[in-house]
Design an enzyme around this catalytic site. Structure first.
Site, PDB file in Angstrom:
ATOM      1  N   GLY A  11       0.823  -1.198   0.000  1.00 52.09           N
ATOM      2  CA  GLY A  11       0.000   0.000   0.000  1.00 52.09           C
ATOM      3  C   GLY A  11       0.858   1.249   0.000  1.00 52.09           C
ATOM      4  O   GLY A  11       2.001   1.239  -0.460  1.00 52.09           O
ATOM      5  N   SER A  12       0.315   2.322   0.542  1.00 49.10           N
ATOM      6  CA  SER A  12       0.983   3.610   0.509  1.00 49.10           C
ATOM      7  C   SER A  12       2.136   3.671   1.502  1.00 49.10           C
ATOM      8  O   SER A  12       2.195   2.899   2.467  1.00 49.10           O
ATOM      9  CB  SER A  12      -0.014   4.728   0.833  1.00 49.10           C
ATOM     10  OG  SER A  12      -0.394   4.675   2.197  1.00 49.10           O
TER      11      SER A  12
ATOM     12  N   GLU B 170       2.699   6.080   3.626  1.00 51.91           N
ATOM     13  CA  GLU B 170       2.218   6.550   4.918  1.00 51.91           C
ATOM     14  C   GLU B 170       1.625   5.405   5.730  1.00 51.91           C
ATOM     15  O   GLU B 170       1.931   5.238   6.923  1.00 51.91           O
ATOM     16  CB  GLU B 170       1.169   7.649   4.721  1.00 51.91           C
ATOM     17  CG  GLU B 170       1.716   8.946   4.141  1.00 51.91           C
ATOM     18  CD  GLU B 170       2.061   8.838   2.656  1.00 51.91           C
ATOM     19  OE1 GLU B 170       1.570   7.908   1.986  1.00 51.91           O
ATOM     20  OE2 GLU B 170       2.847   9.684   2.177  1.00 51.91           O
TER      21      GLU B 170
ATOM     22  N   GLY C 173       2.215   2.245   5.258  1.00 55.01           N
ATOM     23  CA  GLY C 173       3.286   1.286   5.520  1.00 55.01           C
ATOM     24  C   GLY C 173       4.130   1.678   6.707  1.00 55.01           C
ATOM     25  O   GLY C 173       4.576   0.817   7.484  1.00 55.01           O
TER      26      GLY C 173
ATOM     27  N   GLU D 168       5.645  -3.526   0.879  1.00 53.26           N
ATOM     28  CA  GLU D 168       5.830  -3.078  -0.500  1.00 53.26           C
ATOM     29  C   GLU D 168       4.985  -1.825  -0.673  1.00 53.26           C
ATOM     30  O   GLU D 168       3.750  -1.887  -0.687  1.00 53.26           O
ATOM     31  CB  GLU D 168       5.420  -4.144  -1.515  1.00 53.26           C
ATOM     32  CG  GLU D 168       5.683  -3.699  -2.949  1.00 53.26           C
ATOM     33  CD  GLU D 168       5.325  -4.740  -3.988  1.00 53.26           C
ATOM     34  OE1 GLU D 168       4.797  -4.336  -5.046  1.00 53.26           O
ATOM     35  OE2 GLU D 168       5.567  -5.939  -3.746  1.00 53.26           O
TER      36      GLU D 168
ATOM     37  N   CYS E 108       2.008  -0.325  -9.184  1.00 50.63           N
ATOM     38  CA  CYS E 108       3.082   0.170  -8.307  1.00 50.63           C
ATOM     39  C   CYS E 108       4.357   0.446  -9.095  1.00 50.63           C
ATOM     40  O   CYS E 108       5.114   1.362  -8.763  1.00 50.63           O
ATOM     41  CB  CYS E 108       3.367  -0.839  -7.201  1.00 50.63           C
ATOM     42  SG  CYS E 108       1.958  -1.138  -6.108  1.00 50.63           S
TER      43      CYS E 108
END
Length: 469
Positions: A222-223, A225, A227, A244, A278
């Protein structure tokens, strides 16, 4: 309108939380389902089920676990079109593209699971003196798998294969934006009850799942932030996480390449799935010797990415997942244009319903613009002209992200130099090259934790050394 439910211990269960949200088709803006927003109680019940199922699943012979997963992979492959239809309805991906990715993911699941048959779950090592030392690798689970909305089925299967084959049970939380395909994937699953549990929701499910003391590993995509929050939570509990996160992947187009063929390849790398990948090509550095021909061909290629509902066979470019994501794309393009960039293709929000945005090519950009510094996750190709390969290499490496990078060159010295780019994967002359056997770990703010082939099994297990004198 269908109200979605959680899968806990083999039973489809109504959510305990009172909050729900609507799942919207991004092409039509029509509501297609009602989804739980998640709660700590739902998470606790799902982890309870995973804990109960863990011993029996781990005790199965490896070959039996692999056989379970292989059969599931065959079922997924047989239903790839159906699953792609659901992905299209929930996040807009064209069905043909989704079908290809899901079929590939099913095959990758079989390959990743079969890796367990040759993995050293137990090995005896030599040492000084009398006695023997055996290293036994056991599961770290239960594990939590939190996947994003852009490739819900491939990302789920990619994470689950090694975790399950290694003997872990799992609690899966898909994105609240794309729960339909995850629910159907669970309906197609034939594993013992509680081995994989599904809990739906947003951060109201994700946060307590990452914080549960019984979860031994969180596999999060995910993002940046989000993460960071997951990494802080798992680090504070002294548990593992595989992260990731976001990317701002560069591509370097060297002198001497075919500018038209390379432009077509870059167009696909930048615009496929409406740029919602991504590892999309989000920064293009092209050598001045081929820049004019390359940009002309790239702008022409962008015009061939036909906008439309992904259920229509003629659609190449579906909508963005929602209005919020399109607003990010618009903000990045507006910022670039206001600061001197030129729109060579696209760049205008189309009229009508749906969260569409055309394939867009920008020139005259610089590395201070949002479109070059922040993850866009949209169908944009911002182009910078460089005077040498070395300049391209330096500027491509000048980022806080490090997910992947692509280089197009015929120069052996430049191919060798490409490995200097700080990224988890570097592709030379073929975007998305390689297969399930590759090992990689994101660099910088793009995450941490090596995965792929044996690295995924190393992450999914904990070694214990047993010495007998």
């Amino acid at each position: 309108m269908k109200t979605l439910r959680n899968l806990i211990g083999g039973d489809w269960t109504n959510a305990r939380g009172e909050a729900f949200h609507e799942v919207v088709d991004p092409a039509t803006e029509e509501v297609v389902a009602r989804c739980p927003s998640g709660s700590a109680q739902d998470v606790r019940l799902a982890v309870d089920a995973a804990v109960r199922a863990q011993p029996a699943w781990a005790d199965l012979p490896v070959a039996e676990r692999v056989e379970f997963l292989s059969r599931w992979a065959d079922t997924v492959a047989a239903h790839a079109g159906e699953l792609a239809e659901l992905e299209c309805r929930e996040m807009g991906k064209p069905v043909a593209l989704g079908t290809a990715f899901i079929a590939g993911a099913a095959q990758s699941l079989k390959i990743a699971a079969a890796e367990a048959l040759g993995y050293a779950f137990e090995e005896t090592v030599a040492g000084p003196g009398d006695g023997s030392t055996t290293i036994v690798r056991g599961p770290v689970g239960p594990a939590a798998v939190i996947v994003p909305w852009n490739f819900p089925i491939p990302m789920t299967l990619g994470a689950l294969g090694p975790l399950l084959a290694a003997g872990n049970t799992v609690v899966l939380k898909p994105s609240e934006r794309s729960p339909l395909s995850a629910v159907r994937l669970m309906e197609l699953m034939d594993l013992p009850d509680g081995v994989v549990n599904l809990v739906l929701g947003d951060a109201r499910a994700g946060a307590p799942l990452a914080a549960d003391e019984r979860i031994g590993l969180v596999h999060f995509t995910g993002s940046v932030e989000a993460g960071r929050r997951v990494g802080a939570e798992t680090g504070g509990r002294l548990r593992r996480s595989i992260l990731e996160l976001g990317g701002k992947d560069p591509v370097i187009v060297d002198a001497g390449v075919d500018p038209v063929a390379t432009a077509a390849a870059v167009a696909f790398g930048a615009f496929a799935n409406s740029g919602q990948i991504c590892t999309s090509m989000e920064r293009v550095y092209v050598h001045q010797d081929v820049a004019e021909a390359f940009v002309d061909a790239l702008a022409e290629a962008a015009g061939g990415y036909t906008l439309g509902d992904g259920h229509d066979a003629g659609t190449v470019l579906g909508p963005l997942v929602d209005r919020r994501q399109r607003d990010i794309v618009v903000r990045h393009v507006t910022d670039a244009v206001e600061r001197g960039a030129t729109v060579r293709a696209g760049g205008v929000v189309p009229e009508g319903r749906g969260f569409f945005y055309p394939a867009t090519v920008l020139t005259g950009v610089d590395d201070s613009m949002l479109v070059m510094t922040e993850e866009t996750f949209g169908p944009l190709a911002p182009v910078v002209v460089v005077s040498s390969f070395e300049e391209g290499l330096e500027r491509a490496s000048g980022t806080r992200f490090g997910l992947a990078a692509t280089v197009y060159t015929h120069d052996p010295a430049h191919i060798a130099a490409a490995r200097r780019i700080p990224a988890g994967v570097v592709w030379v002359n073929q975007w998305q090259g390689g297969g399930p056997e590759r090992l990689y770990e994101p660099a910088g703010d793009s995450g941490m934790g090596a995965t792929g082939a044996r690295a995924s099994y190393d992450a999914a297990t904990r070694p214990t050394s047993i010495h007998v004198a």
